[in-house]
Write a protein that holds these residues in place. Structure first.
Motif, PDB file in Angstrom:
ATOM      1  N   GLY A  18      46.322  -5.192  26.965  1.00  0.00           N
ATOM      2  CA  GLY A  18      47.009  -5.957  28.116  1.00  0.00           C
ATOM      3  C   GLY A  18      47.820  -7.060  27.464  1.00  0.00           C
ATOM      4  O   GLY A  18      48.827  -7.366  28.040  1.00  0.00           O
ATOM      5  N   GLU A  37      44.803 -14.620  18.659  1.00  0.00           N
ATOM      6  CA  GLU A  37      44.022 -13.617  18.594  1.00  0.00           C
ATOM      7  C   GLU A  37      42.861 -13.928  17.636  1.00  0.00           C
ATOM      8  O   GLU A  37      42.884 -14.358  16.715  1.00  0.00           O
ATOM      9  CB  GLU A  37      44.720 -12.452  17.973  1.00  0.00           C
ATOM     10  N   GLY A  91      41.123   6.677  21.065  1.00  0.00           N
ATOM     11  CA  GLY A  91      41.373   8.141  20.912  1.00  0.00           C
ATOM     12  C   GLY A  91      42.887   8.416  21.219  1.00  0.00           C
ATOM     13  O   GLY A  91      43.120   9.566  21.190  1.00  0.00           O
ATOM     14  N   VAL A  93      44.240   8.821  24.307  1.00  0.00           N
ATOM     15  CA  VAL A  93      44.332   9.583  25.241  1.00  0.00           C
ATOM     16  C   VAL A  93      45.058   8.448  26.358  1.00  0.00           C
ATOM     17  O   VAL A  93      44.504   7.440  26.899  1.00  0.00           O
ATOM     18  CB  VAL A  93      43.073  10.286  25.843  1.00  0.00           C
ATOM     19  N   ALA A 236      40.108 -18.553  20.825  1.00  0.00           N
ATOM     20  CA  ALA A 236      40.177 -19.449  22.223  1.00  0.00           C
ATOM     21  C   ALA A 236      38.719 -19.881  22.817  1.00  0.00           C
ATOM     22  O   ALA A 236      38.036 -18.780  22.927  1.00  0.00           O
ATOM     23  CB  ALA A 236      41.047 -18.877  23.135  1.00  0.00           C
ATOM     24  N   GLY A 481      41.723  -5.222  31.058  1.00  0.00           N
ATOM     25  CA  GLY A 481      41.012  -4.315  32.161  1.00  0.00           C
ATOM     26  C   GLY A 481      40.135  -5.154  33.338  1.00  0.00           C
ATOM     27  O   GLY A 481      40.027  -4.535  34.181  1.00  0.00           O
ATOM     28  N   ASN A 491      40.829   7.712  31.306  1.00  0.00           N
ATOM     29  CA  ASN A 491      40.588   6.522  30.379  1.00  0.00           C
ATOM     30  C   ASN A 491      41.708   5.330  30.745  1.00  0.00           C
ATOM     31  O   ASN A 491      42.722   5.472  31.243  1.00  0.00           O
ATOM     32  CB  ASN A 491      41.088   7.301  29.085  1.00  0.00           C
ATOM     33  N   SER A 493      43.317   2.783  29.551  1.00  0.00           N
ATOM     34  CA  SER A 493      44.402   1.991  28.727  1.00  0.00           C
ATOM     35  C   SER A 493      45.765   1.838  29.121  1.00  0.00           C
ATOM     36  O   SER A 493      46.261   1.036  29.129  1.00  0.00           O
ATOM     37  CB  SER A 493      44.346   2.045  27.215  1.00  0.00           C
TER      38      SER A 493
HETATM   39  C1  LIG Z   1      36.253   3.979  20.318  1.00  0.00           C
HETATM   40  C2  LIG Z   1      37.001   3.915  21.535  1.00  0.00           C
HETATM   41  C3  LIG Z   1      37.767   5.099  22.066  1.00  0.00           C
HETATM   42  C4  LIG Z   1      38.452   4.625  23.129  1.00  0.00           C
HETATM   43  N1  LIG Z   1      39.386   5.667  23.512  1.00  0.00           N
HETATM   44  C5  LIG Z   1      40.183   5.632  24.586  1.00  0.00           C
HETATM   45  C6  LIG Z   1      41.190   6.505  24.931  1.00  0.00           C
HETATM   46  O1  LIG Z   1      41.412   7.482  24.152  1.00  0.00           O
HETATM   47  N2  LIG Z   1      42.216   6.270  25.894  1.00  0.00           N
HETATM   48  C7  LIG Z   1      42.029   4.988  26.666  1.00  0.00           C
HETATM   49  O2  LIG Z   1      42.937   5.007  27.609  1.00  0.00           O
HETATM   50  N3  LIG Z   1      41.070   3.900  26.319  1.00  0.00           N
HETATM   51  C8  LIG Z   1      40.485   4.133  25.225  1.00  0.00           C
HETATM   52  N4  LIG Z   1      39.421   3.394  25.007  1.00  0.00           N
HETATM   53  C9  LIG Z   1      39.541   1.955  25.745  1.00  0.00           C
HETATM   54  C10 LIG Z   1      40.625   1.216  25.389  1.00  0.00           C
HETATM   55  O3  LIG Z   1      40.617   0.907  23.998  1.00  0.00           O
HETATM   56  C11 LIG Z   1      40.448  -0.179  25.939  1.00  0.00           C
HETATM   57  O4  LIG Z   1      40.172   0.094  27.628  1.00  0.00           O
HETATM   58  C12 LIG Z   1      41.388  -1.310  26.147  1.00  0.00           C
HETATM   59  O5  LIG Z   1      41.654  -1.396  24.797  1.00  0.00           O
HETATM   60  C13 LIG Z   1      41.207  -2.384  26.664  1.00  0.00           C
HETATM   61  O6  LIG Z   1      42.158  -3.158  26.819  1.00  0.00           O
HETATM   62  P1  LIG Z   1      41.976  -4.797  27.290  1.00  0.00           P
HETATM   63  O7  LIG Z   1      43.703  -5.358  27.106  1.00  0.00           O
HETATM   64  O8  LIG Z   1      41.363  -4.829  28.467  1.00  0.00           O
HETATM   65  O9  LIG Z   1      41.261  -5.517  26.173  1.00  0.00           O
HETATM   66  P2  LIG Z   1      41.180  -5.462  24.622  1.00  0.00           P
HETATM   67  O10 LIG Z   1      41.863  -4.556  24.137  1.00  0.00           O
HETATM   68  O11 LIG Z   1      39.588  -5.587  24.452  1.00  0.00           O
HETATM   69  O12 LIG Z   1      41.648  -7.051  24.095  1.00  0.00           O
HETATM   70  C14 LIG Z   1      41.110  -7.958  23.996  1.00  0.00           C
HETATM   71  C15 LIG Z   1      41.529  -8.809  22.817  1.00  0.00           C
HETATM   72  O13 LIG Z   1      41.342 -10.214  22.830  1.00  0.00           O
HETATM   73  C16 LIG Z   1      40.864 -10.613  21.637  1.00  0.00           C
HETATM   74  N5  LIG Z   1      39.692 -11.892  22.075  1.00  0.00           N
HETATM   75  C17 LIG Z   1      38.583 -11.954  22.703  1.00  0.00           C
HETATM   76  N6  LIG Z   1      38.241 -12.844  22.896  1.00  0.00           N
HETATM   77  C18 LIG Z   1      38.936 -13.725  22.452  1.00  0.00           C
HETATM   78  C19 LIG Z   1      39.190 -15.289  22.325  1.00  0.00           C
HETATM   79  N7  LIG Z   1      38.024 -16.070  22.678  1.00  0.00           N
HETATM   80  N8  LIG Z   1      40.226 -15.843  21.688  1.00  0.00           N
HETATM   81  C20 LIG Z   1      41.191 -15.015  21.097  1.00  0.00           C
HETATM   82  N9  LIG Z   1      41.226 -13.523  21.225  1.00  0.00           N
HETATM   83  C21 LIG Z   1      40.295 -13.063  21.855  1.00  0.00           C
HETATM   84  C22 LIG Z   1      39.891  -9.561  21.095  1.00  0.00           C
HETATM   85  O14 LIG Z   1      39.746  -9.677  19.620  1.00  0.00           O
HETATM   86  C23 LIG Z   1      41.058  -8.398  21.549  1.00  0.00           C
HETATM   87  O15 LIG Z   1      41.830  -8.163  20.393  1.00  0.00           O
HETATM   88  C24 LIG Z   1      38.627   3.460  23.715  1.00  0.00           C
HETATM   89  C25 LIG Z   1      37.753   2.373  23.274  1.00  0.00           C
HETATM   90  C26 LIG Z   1      36.901   2.537  22.325  1.00  0.00           C
HETATM   91  C27 LIG Z   1      36.369   1.512  21.711  1.00  0.00           C
END
Ligand SMILES: Cc1cc2nc3c(=O)[nH]c(=O)nc-3n(C[C@H](O)[C@H](O)[C@H](O)COP(=O)(O)OP(=O)(O)OC[C@H]3O[C@@H](n4cnc5c(N)ncnc54)[C@H](O)[C@@H]3O)c2cc1C
Length: 543
Positions: A18, A37, A91, A93, A236, A481, A491, A493
């Motif tokens: 995101g 980050e 993964g 996807v 943060a 998310g 999935n 992402s």
């Molecule tokens: C093993 C695995 C396989 C997956 N496979 C798939 C797939 O094939 N397809 C798919 O669509 N989804 C998949 N997912 C899910 C997908 O990765 C997540 O849904 C997506 O990355 C979530 O994005 P987000 O923006 O919500 O948050 P995140 O990507 O979780 O980002 C949060 C970020 O904020 C940072 N952060 C947290 N707290 C703080 C703070 N206090 N200060 C500074 N930084 C902070 C974290 O370090 C992180 O970098 C998979 C997940 C995993 C673990």
């Protein structure tokens, strides 16, 4: 020693899917953006593929600020902290939600059925944009539930390899309609990144070659080269606010412990669906929101499981790429059909994970399983329930002073039934492909967590409006998310990426971002070094 960074139009917390995507429209509009980050950069070396670098074994999986978990899977849950977030280990996807996912809930209601504040048509251009940024490889035909699209995939999904072919043929024999999964992987090598070598490590390892498109390989390096200031290893810990505006983010340098305040005109929170509500609650911001009681609630994570089949002989191409086949015949949700979800081919359990679960004398079992098995992932949509939620511990804090996050989560009977129905079909597919034994593992992690700071039209129940604006605070948006009112059954992402592009485009399109300077507030960010600022090509430099 105090260094001064430039004056920022926007401060983004979190460099995951995101956060990284939200930065793109802002940088495109020439805005000055600071990204914070807490993790560090994942070095792309052959070590990425080592058994010791998979999933929770990776040094980037952190329990430093672990959540305590109550409910179906009690214990603690860490997170992937790195530049790019957990998607570095995903993964790849890259599915669009189905049109049916955006309509009124049918049978998946829970006690807090969410409604999308926009339609598929509203987000479709942003799905296309996200697919282009990630270079998704797919095929326009074959998926029986595919929503309409306004442009082609940037790449064609490759032909089937080894075990994926077995799964495909068995599905067809059962009267199902397999299709090519859309994957954010560079199979061409025509751009700056190396072409995928079809190894079997995508799901669980960072890509050593950078062929898998994740925020760390495909989004952030370009943005940093174009002016994004990315400060890693920085947590943060609190959003400061006054008069319905966030005025700064209190940060801690993880290495040195220095505290500093990051300031901008606008703030975008994208710390993930568990950490974002934790930060909002810890900062006292929920009190300013008319739907403040809903912050942290309706946590969804899909009701998902892995079904593995063991085959008598070594599978041809066993160490190659398995994750190619999708099966959506049971997706449901249209007319009176129950909403179930999807089945996707997946690699056997990673060697490193097997080694962790068997005695040392049986360590070789991981290799045997890798050569003799393949798997299917089932994803059922789970019901939004108010008591599935993130709260704060009253007793425990992490070393940065942030109250520990506490997760409460239990599946409903319907969630479990939907998962079992899909897993039964997955078992039949694998047995039809020649497996002599199948076994099912429920996924206990929060890898698909969504829904904790929901978007919606009702200001009494949805903390975010339709563009991700946090109600009650004028200059804060949430784009990870946690915005999702319902989880869908694919999935998450690509939907997170598309919505972040959409919300940030809305922000960038506003007439004036740089409002009058508040005399009481120093809009310059004070930064005490050492710090980890990413220079050209995303390389970490200490200044
Ligand atoms: C093993 C695995 C396989 C997956 N496979 C798939 C797939 O094939 N397809 C798919 O669509 N989804 C998949 N997912 C899910 C997908 O990765 C997540 O849904 C997506 O990355 C979530 O994005 P987000 O923006 O919500 O948050 P995140 O990507 O979780 O980002 C949060 C970020 O904020 C940072 N952060 C947290 N707290 C703080 C703070 N206090 N200060 C500074 N930084 C902070 C974290 O370090 C992180 O970098 C998979 C997940 C995993 C673990």
């Amino acid at each position: 020693m105090v260094a001064r960074l430039s004056r920022f139009d926007a401060v983004i917390i979190g460099s995951g899917m995101g956060g990284a995507m939200a930065a793109r429209p802002l940088i495109d509009s020439g805005l000055r953006v600071l990204m914070l980050e807490r993790g560090s950069t994942v070095a792309r070396t052959p070590d990425c593929w080592a058994p010791d670098s998979v999933l929770e074994r990776s040094p980037h999986y952190s329990v430093e600020s672990a959540f305590r978990v109550h409910g179906d899977d009690p214990g603690t849950s860490g997170s992937y902290h790195c530049v790019g977030g957990p998607a570095v280990f995903y993964g790849a996807v890259s599915m669009r939600m189905r049109e049916v996912d955006f309509s009124a809930p049918l049978d998946v209601r829970g006690d807090a059925p969410g409604r999308w504040p926009f339609t598929y048509a509203d987000i479709e251009p942003y799905y296309l944009w996200a697919e282009r940024i990630l270079g998704v490889a797919g095929r326009e035909s074959g998926d029986p539930t595919a929503p309409w699209r306004s442009g082609p995939y940037p790449q064609r999904a490759p032909d089937l390899l080894g075990p994926a072919r077995l799964v495909w043929d068995s599905s067809e024999r059962l009267g199902l309609t397999p299709f090519h999964l859309p994957l954010a992987i560079d199979f061409t090598g025509k751009g700056a990144r190396a072409a995928c070598v079809r190894c079997g490590t995508c799901d669980g390892h960072a890509c050593a070659l950078g062929s898998k498109s994740d925020p760390g390989t495909s989004v952030l390096p370009d943005l940093v080269a174009r002016g994004l200031t990315l400060v890693s290893d920085t947590v943060a810990v609190r959003l400061l606010y006054r008069n319905h505006r966030v005025t700064g983010v209190e940060c801690v340098d993880r290495g040195s412990g220095f505290r500093w305040i990051a300031r901008g005109h606008h703030y975008i929170l994208s710390a993930g669906a568990l950490a974002s509500p934790q930060l909002i609650l810890a900062s006292g911001l929920a009190q300013a929101n008319p739907a403040g009681d809903s912050v942290g609630r309706t946590l969804m994570r899909h009701s998902n499981a892995l079904v593995f089949g063991l085959f008598p002989g070594v599978l041809e191409g066993s160490r190659s790429f398995h994750k190619q086949v999708g099966i959506h015949d049971l997706y449901g949700g249209e007319h009176d059909r129950p909403k179930l979800g999807c089945i996707q081919s997946i690699h056997p359990p990673p060697v490193g994970m097997v080694q962790d679960r068997v005695p040392s004398w049986a360590a070789g079992l991981g290799d045997v399983i890798a050569d003799h098995s393949t798997g299917l992932l089932v994803i059922a949509e789970d019901e939004p329930c108010r008591d599935n939620r993130v709260t704060l511990s009253r007793k425990h804090s992490d070393r940065f002073g942030v109250p520990q996050g506490v997760v409460h989560h239990s599946y409903t009977q319907r969630d479990m039934d939907a998962r079992r129905s899909l897993a039964r079909v997955a078992g039949r597919i694998l047995r039809g492909a020649g497996a002599v034994f199948t076994t099912c593992y429920r996924i206990k992690t929060f890898s698909h967590a969504v829904g904790t700071v929901r978007m919606g039209e009702d200001a009494r129940t949805s903390p975010l409006d339709g563009f991700g604006r946090f109600r009650g605070i004028d200059n804060l948006r949430v784009v990870d998310g946690s915005f999702m009112p319902r989880a869908g059954a694919v999935n998450p992402s690509l939907t997170i990426a598309a919505n972040a592009l959409r919300c940030a485009s809305h922000l960038a399109g506003r007439a004036s971002l740089t409002g009058p300077r508040d005399a009481r507030q120093d809009m310059w960010t004070e930064l005490r070094i050492p710090m980890h600022v990413h220079g050209e090509n995303g390389r970490e430099v200490s200044r």
